[in-house]
Design a protein around this motif. Sequence first.
Motif, PDB file in Angstrom:
ATOM      1  N   SER A   1      35.714-106.093  20.854  1.00  6.71           N
ATOM      2  CA  SER A   1      36.981-105.366  20.743  1.00  6.71           C
ATOM      3  C   SER A   1      38.152-106.335  20.593  1.00  6.71           C
ATOM      4  N   ILE A   2      38.058-107.466  21.293  1.00  6.03           N
ATOM      5  CA  ILE A   2      39.097-108.492  21.159  1.00  6.03           C
ATOM      6  C   ILE A   2      39.005-109.147  19.784  1.00  6.03           C
ATOM      7  N   ALA A   3      37.759-109.408  19.344  1.00  6.05           N
ATOM      8  CA  ALA A   3      37.565-110.005  18.021  1.00  6.05           C
ATOM      9  C   ALA A   3      38.121-109.101  16.924  1.00  6.05           C
ATOM     10  N   GLU A   4      37.951-107.801  17.089  1.00  6.15           N
ATOM     11  CA  GLU A   4      38.492-106.864  16.098  1.00  6.15           C
ATOM     12  C   GLU A   4      40.016-106.921  16.080  1.00  6.15           C
ATOM     13  N   CYS A   5      40.628-107.038  17.246  1.00  7.11           N
ATOM     14  CA  CYS A   5      42.093-107.171  17.304  1.00  7.11           C
ATOM     15  C   CYS A   5      42.546-108.458  16.626  1.00  7.11           C
ATOM     16  N   TYR A   6      41.811-109.542  16.854  1.00  4.62           N
ATOM     17  CA  TYR A   6      42.124-110.806  16.185  1.00  4.62           C
ATOM     18  C   TYR A   6      41.996-110.643  14.665  1.00  4.62           C
ATOM     19  N   GLY A   7      40.967-109.923  14.253  1.00  8.77           N
ATOM     20  CA  GLY A   7      40.766-109.703  12.822  1.00  8.77           C
ATOM     21  C   GLY A   7      41.907-108.917  12.207  1.00  8.77           C
ATOM     22  N   LYS A   8      42.367-107.870  12.898  1.00 10.33           N
ATOM     23  CA  LYS A   8      43.497-107.082  12.411  1.00 10.33           C
ATOM     24  C   LYS A   8      44.756-107.953  12.321  1.00 10.33           C
TER      25      LYS A   8
END
Length: 301
Positions: free
Chosen positions: A249-256
């Motif tokens: 979930s954190i990685a997805e935020c970083y990706g966004k």
Amino acid sequence: MKKHINIPIFIPHLGCPNQCVFCNQKTISGVTCFNPDRVVDIIEKALLTVPDGCEAEIAFFGGSFTGIDRNDMIRLLTVAKEYIENNWDNTTRFFTEDDDTLIGLPHPYTVPCIEGKFQEMYYWDVYFTNVGLIKSGRLSQAKNNVDNMCYLINKFGFVPNGNRTYYLSRSQPPFLSQMVRCIYEQTKDTKWLDECYKALEKEYEFWESERQTPCGLNRYYGRFSKGDLIDFSGLLCRRFNIEKPDDESIAECYGKAMYSFAESGWDCNSRMGLDCYNYAWVDLNSLLFGIETDMAFFSDE
């Protein structure tokens, strides 16, 4: 964002008698006098050391440049201008057919680097390039760049970051209406303007339909899958030199955040935090207001 390199030209205090610690070139660089005849040689030697994929800028150090004698100022700026004028043709590419990831374009287009990396047409780079092309009397090439962007809009519904398939996930700051206006004010070609207007309607719809936030303003974002977000998070971590998170979930935020960085053209910098995809950026919304204003002007024409 391309790595930026300055080509330093030291003009020790010609425009300022003070010896402030932050620009005292007599102490910092050891340069105690300035010889304008050496400027070309300094630039040519420095250019040999600039790595591929970097953008180089001539920078004058040592007191206020605007404080030096006007004739000296014009002489130095003329040298810089000659480098630009002599290399316009070296920044022009013409590939009409798609080739691997390259998206072919119907007209010659301008790239930011003479060789090495960045051999594509980049959206917001071209606005600033077009300003220079028009001032250099190269209106036809500026128009080619705009026609290529209209082609991309008609093909994909928006102007991608650049003419590569891997840039189809995002755009860049929307300067196209300003480019159209700069050219139209020179040509007064209403038939051409009508075709550009149709493309601009599509671009405006892209930003309003895909980048609008709950407050009604717009943001920088992207088109992506969950896998894309995970991949892009790794790029952000490398840029910031931080550990890649185990939590998806954190990685997805970083990706966004990385997609938002990339679409803004400011990838990466301290101006934007890791939740930047939630911001309604003043610059973006100002540009969109500019599109509205330009299209109102075009309608009257």
